[in-house]
Design an enzyme around this catalytic site. Sequence first.
Site, mmCIF file in Angstrom:
data_model
loop_
_atom_site.group_PDB
_atom_site.id
_atom_site.type_symbol
_atom_site.label_atom_id
_atom_site.label_comp_id
_atom_site.label_asym_id
_atom_site.label_seq_id
_atom_site.Cartn_x
_atom_site.Cartn_y
_atom_site.Cartn_z
ATOM 1 N N ASP A 1 4.402 6.976 2.677
ATOM 2 C CA ASP A 1 3.271 6.629 1.653
ATOM 3 C C ASP A 1 3.193 7.357 0.688
ATOM 4 O O ASP A 1 2.143 6.784 -0.442
ATOM 5 C CB ASP A 1 1.907 7.380 2.816
ATOM 6 C CG ASP A 1 2.117 7.497 4.263
ATOM 7 O OD1 ASP A 1 4.251 7.522 5.239
ATOM 8 O OD2 ASP A 1 1.265 7.645 5.298
ATOM 9 N N ASP B 1 -1.776 13.408 -1.378
ATOM 10 C CA ASP B 1 -2.815 12.181 -1.480
ATOM 11 C C ASP B 1 -4.288 12.100 -2.132
ATOM 12 O O ASP B 1 -5.063 11.354 -2.186
ATOM 13 C CB ASP B 1 -3.440 11.999 0.491
ATOM 14 C CG ASP B 1 -2.317 12.009 1.592
ATOM 15 O OD1 ASP B 1 -1.421 10.718 0.962
ATOM 16 O OD2 ASP B 1 -1.999 12.626 2.088
#
Length: 404
Positions: free
Chosen positions: A179, A117
């Site tokens: 994602d 992330d």
Amino acid sequence: MLKTTSVFILIIFFTSCKTPQNHNQSLSSAIDQSLELATKQSLRMAESLKDQPDKLPQTIGKDGKLVTCNSDWWVSGFFPGVLWYLYENNPEDSLKLWAENYTLRVEDQQFTTDNHDVGFMIFCSFGNGYRITGNPKYKEVIHNASKSLITRFNPTVGCIRSWDYAPWSAKWQYPVIIDNMMNLELLEWSAQTFNDTTFSHVARTHANTTMENHFRDDYSSYHVISYDTITGAVEKKNTAQGYSDDSAWARGQAWGLYGYTMMYRETGKESYLEQANHIADFIINHPNLPEDKIPYWDFDAPDIPNTLRDASAGAIMCSALLELSQYVADYKAKSYLNVAKIQIRTLSSDEYLANPGENANFILKHSVGHMPNRTEIDVPLTYADYYFVEALMRAKELTKQGEL
């Protein structure tokens, strides 16, 4: 904005039979009013955490109060990004100062190598900051973050690993989530900026592997694909946040749409544009997409229409469709823009847009974080705000150009 009746709010939320009643308001007016509200809310939010320099907004708790996170949580970069977009829209000193303040709160994540992330954390914050200000210190942080991210790439698998931590380590050998497509923008930008094809090789290999394995015949996406670390073959096809392994989790479809639209922009590869178009067509033509175009949290949730919407998925889809419309033929562009316009109007309506000073100073209401875990259910989410503001900025530019 025109106010809806309480009866109409119930209808739009639970049965989705109507579109928002601000249709008489010009789209440009709705955009400007939403940006004005977003600015007021975000300045209040920034001020509320001024004495907690290691905290960033995440969501609200069951008591309706603000829940914050540290820089190492995946959503940490979104609020700084919101502030940068709002400063770009309205270059006031106070917005710039807060944007700088909150951006520096995630600076330490440039060296993060234990999750995927870092792209969200750094590029939404420092990336927007550098784009707008040209601050050379921001550029260095982005470079370091890119070098950190590619340490998670396995050439045998052809992907960047998503999760390391339990319980995932016991369930999957090498989990990759849809994602992760969103973090590739960091790498493509660094490849061009620093003339280093290592970054683009990783990004494109990941995108190609994901395109091959994450998507079904109808171009819906699995959430999690796990790979065998020895052979690189697909080990499992599952979900973590969707209704079931075979369902179309709404935000996952949004990540895929946005990710391949972005990859086409960055590379010019037609295969990415084709993939983005296929995903867009799956979404906008799905029989379970409500008329107001804000999706249920999963397209295959068994209790539709009596289930929750996900404003975060709607905002991501809206931003992606606005960009994708610029890369396709007129007839496709029109269909994408029509959906995006409805999404903007819906999210700018009283049903989703917060009143000033309410909603713990978040901009949007009614997002769903992790339904299977029963966490962050029907609450504001910082990334919903980020992609909504981004969509508003993109829409504002298109209205200026007479394209929306």
